[in-house]
Design an enzyme around this catalytic site. Structure first.
Site, PDB file in Angstrom:
ATOM      1  N   GLU A 120       0.824  -1.208   0.000  1.00  0.00           N
ATOM      2  CA  GLU A 120       0.000   0.000   0.000  1.00  0.00           C
ATOM      3  C   GLU A 120       0.859   1.260   0.000  1.00  0.00           C
ATOM      4  O   GLU A 120       0.693   2.130  -0.880  1.00  0.00           O
ATOM      5  CB  GLU A 120      -0.971   0.015   1.198  1.00  0.00           C
ATOM      6  CG  GLU A 120      -1.925  -1.170   1.255  1.00  0.00           C
ATOM      7  CD  GLU A 120      -1.366  -2.375   1.997  1.00  0.00           C
ATOM      8  OE1 GLU A 120      -0.123  -2.550   2.010  1.00  0.00           O
ATOM      9  OE2 GLU A 120      -2.154  -3.141   2.554  1.00  0.00           O
ATOM     10  N   CYS A 170      -0.460  -0.064   7.721  1.00  0.00           N
ATOM     11  CA  CYS A 170      -0.844   0.411   6.388  1.00  0.00           C
ATOM     12  C   CYS A 170      -2.154   1.187   6.447  1.00  0.00           C
ATOM     13  O   CYS A 170      -2.376   2.096   5.640  1.00  0.00           O
ATOM     14  CB  CYS A 170      -0.983  -0.769   5.443  1.00  0.00           C
ATOM     15  SG  CYS A 170       0.620  -1.483   5.101  1.00  0.00           S
ATOM     16  N   ALA A 226      22.737 -37.521  -4.091  1.00  0.00           N
ATOM     17  CA  ALA A 226      24.121 -37.942  -3.823  1.00  0.00           C
ATOM     18  C   ALA A 226      24.373 -39.215  -4.619  1.00  0.00           C
ATOM     19  O   ALA A 226      23.425 -39.904  -5.022  1.00  0.00           O
ATOM     20  CB  ALA A 226      24.323 -38.209  -2.328  1.00  0.00           C
ATOM     21  N   TRP A 266      30.350 -31.449  -5.627  1.00  0.00           N
ATOM     22  CA  TRP A 266      29.208 -30.608  -5.924  1.00  0.00           C
ATOM     23  C   TRP A 266      28.429 -31.209  -7.064  1.00  0.00           C
ATOM     24  O   TRP A 266      28.989 -31.399  -8.123  1.00  0.00           O
ATOM     25  CB  TRP A 266      29.681 -29.208  -6.336  1.00  0.00           C
ATOM     26  CG  TRP A 266      30.397 -28.544  -5.234  1.00  0.00           C
ATOM     27  CD1 TRP A 266      31.731 -28.459  -5.057  1.00  0.00           C
ATOM     28  CD2 TRP A 266      29.773 -27.875  -4.160  1.00  0.00           C
ATOM     29  NE1 TRP A 266      31.997 -27.755  -3.935  1.00  0.00           N
ATOM     30  CE2 TRP A 266      30.805 -27.386  -3.357  1.00  0.00           C
ATOM     31  CE3 TRP A 266      28.447 -27.648  -3.789  1.00  0.00           C
ATOM     32  CZ2 TRP A 266      30.549 -26.674  -2.200  1.00  0.00           C
ATOM     33  CZ3 TRP A 266      28.204 -26.939  -2.645  1.00  0.00           C
ATOM     34  CH2 TRP A 266      29.250 -26.458  -1.860  1.00  0.00           C
ATOM     35  N   ASP A 295      28.843 -33.604   5.584  1.00  0.00           N
ATOM     36  CA  ASP A 295      29.344 -32.437   4.830  1.00  0.00           C
ATOM     37  C   ASP A 295      30.009 -31.367   5.688  1.00  0.00           C
ATOM     38  O   ASP A 295      30.595 -30.436   5.145  1.00  0.00           O
ATOM     39  CB  ASP A 295      28.186 -31.776   4.053  1.00  0.00           C
ATOM     40  CG  ASP A 295      27.566 -32.714   3.035  1.00  0.00           C
ATOM     41  OD1 ASP A 295      28.179 -33.760   2.755  1.00  0.00           O
ATOM     42  OD2 ASP A 295      26.480 -32.390   2.528  1.00  0.00           O
ATOM     43  N   ARG A 314      26.835 -16.673   2.033  1.00  0.00           N
ATOM     44  CA  ARG A 314      28.121 -16.070   1.681  1.00  0.00           C
ATOM     45  C   ARG A 314      28.031 -15.247   0.404  1.00  0.00           C
ATOM     46  O   ARG A 314      27.415 -15.663  -0.564  1.00  0.00           O
ATOM     47  CB  ARG A 314      29.186 -17.156   1.550  1.00  0.00           C
ATOM     48  CG  ARG A 314      29.493 -17.774   2.899  1.00  0.00           C
ATOM     49  CD  ARG A 314      30.674 -18.694   2.838  1.00  0.00           C
ATOM     50  NE  ARG A 314      30.384 -19.961   2.187  1.00  0.00           N
ATOM     51  CZ  ARG A 314      29.753 -20.967   2.787  1.00  0.00           C
ATOM     52  NH1 ARG A 314      29.317 -20.837   4.028  1.00  0.00           N
ATOM     53  NH2 ARG A 314      29.554 -22.089   2.155  1.00  0.00           N
TER      54      ARG A 314
END
Ligand SMILES: NC(=O)c1ccc[n+]([C@@H]2O[C@H](COP(=O)([O-])OP(=O)(O)OC[C@H]3O[C@@H](n4cnc5c(N)ncnc54)[C@H](OP(=O)(O)O)[C@@H]3O)[C@@H](O)[C@H]2O)c1
Length: 351
Positions: free
Chosen positions: A51, A84, A170, A178, A208, A215
């Site tokens: 709005e 609003c 996997a 990757w 992992d 990042r």
């Protein structure tokens, strides 16, 4: 009516340009008596609601006496932005047309506040027009899963899957870094920077050693296994969350991070996260935890990164789907996007 129809459509199109997550997708349109209109939309947490955005875009034209079309009932609470309803009253808007009601108890009541301030309030569904019913239903569908999350007292949940063409997350030996390329990883880090928390199961935490940080280098280089505290952190860092009973290794990134939250029960964990102010949770796997979220209808939005690889007899989410009729169904929320040699597709849970 014709102008209202066009303005409502434009407000819905504007809403869809927002980003799904902590807040609902909302669009608005200021409609003047001459049939012209200007739109605005909510671009995500910590940005103006639809709005005020539409009212700002209307400048320098006067909004006194104009109609405001909104895809969701305007909020009357002071959250991260001001209410609003007050912005609408201050702008001199004469009439507000609302496409869908807000079921969020802390945000609803906007229609009543406006009425009490002398603003005429109409709901699209009450106009008695087929197009209005159709657009009201569209407005509801836009945020149906967000409404579900609020009603169930849990965060809005986005699940991210990085997979091969044949749906493996996997290889058979459980190697997965990757599967997807640098562009996909950079894209995924932008999502990480937007969410309030990121969850994995203990299997992924052990296999992992992830940081679960956002990042700005796009997670390039050593990334998940890097043992350095000098990585390029995005300004906003999500809370790392781990589900499972197996303790985290003390020397792991998540084990060392004092912000890491651990839960043995998904339902209790989600309620606690909501209490801690987590409105948007990103689930990054692995396959066992993902299967639980999918199977229990806890995935509102699905981000799938598909790499041009075949892994054959690799690891998949162990979903319990016996026959095609029991498949878990999603609908694409945007056209697929090429990210280097990968493909990114965003899906919503079908409602
Ligand atoms: N490609 C991708 O998108 C992707 C993403 C992440 C991981 N991976 C790969 O996936 C593999 C790991 O697979 P995984 O299935 O072992 O990982 P996982 O799903 O992260 O971890 C499994 C563990 O999570 C806990 N858990 C699962 N469901 C739960 C529930 N409903 N409530 C409470 N705890 C729950 C259990 O922990 P406890 O046994 O401790 O109770 C379970 O053993 C690795 O090879 C990793 O690289 C791939």
């Amino acid at each position: 009516m014709e102008a209202l129809h066009s303005a409502t459509r434009a407000a819905l199109d504007a809403a869809a340009r927002g980003v799904r997550g902590a807040n609902p997708l909302v669009g608005a349109a200021v409609l003047w008596d001459d049939g012209t209109f200007t739109t605005g939309y909510h671009q995500g947490a910590d940005t103006p609601h639809a709005e005020p955005d539409a009212l700002r875009n209307a400048s320098p034209r006067s909004t006194t006496g104009a109609t405001l079309v909104v895809t969701l009932e305007p909020c009357s609470h002071t959250g991260r932005t001001g209410p609003c309803t007050q912005a609408i009253i201050d702008a001199g808007i004469a009439r507000v047309v609302i496409a869908s009601r807000d079921p969020n108890p802390s945000a609803s009541g906007g229609a009543q506040v406006l009425t009490e301030a002398g603003v005429e309030v109409l709901f699209l569904n009450d106009l008695g027009q087929p197009w209005a019913h159709e657009l009201a239903a569209q407005a509801h569908r836009l945020n149906a899963r967000w409404f579900t999350a609020v009603t169930h007292d849990r965060p809005f949940i986005t699940a991210k899957i990085a997979q091969s063409l044949d749906g493996c997350v996997a290889a058979r030996d459980r190697t997965s870094q990757w599967i997807t390329g640098a562009e996909s990883r950079a894209h995924a880090h932008l999502t990480r920077a937007r969410v309030d928390a990121i969850a994995v199961g203990t299997g992924t935490a052990h296999a992992d050693n992830p940081r679960l940080t956002a990042r700005t280098d796009g997670g390039s280089g050593a990334d998940r296994q890097a043992d350095t505290e000098t990585h390029l952190g995005a300004p906003h860092q999500p809370i790392p969350v781990v589900f499972g009973t197996t303790p985290l290794p003390e020397d792991s990134h998540l084990g060392r991070n004092p912000r890491t939250l651990t839960y043995t029960d998904v339902g209790a964990g989600l309620r606690d996260l909501r209490r801690r102010g987590v409105s948007h949770l990103l689930v990054e796997g692995g396959p066992t935890l993902m299967a639980h979220f999918l199977q229990h209808d806890l995935v509102d939005e699905l981000h799938v990164y598909t790499a041009p690889l075949l892994l054959g007899d690799g690891v998949r989410s162990p979903l319990n789907v016996e026959t095609l009729a029991h498949a878990l169904t999603f609908v694409p929320d945007a056209p697929p996007e090429a990210l280097g040699s990968d493909t990114f597709t965003r899906f919503m849970k079908e409602v």
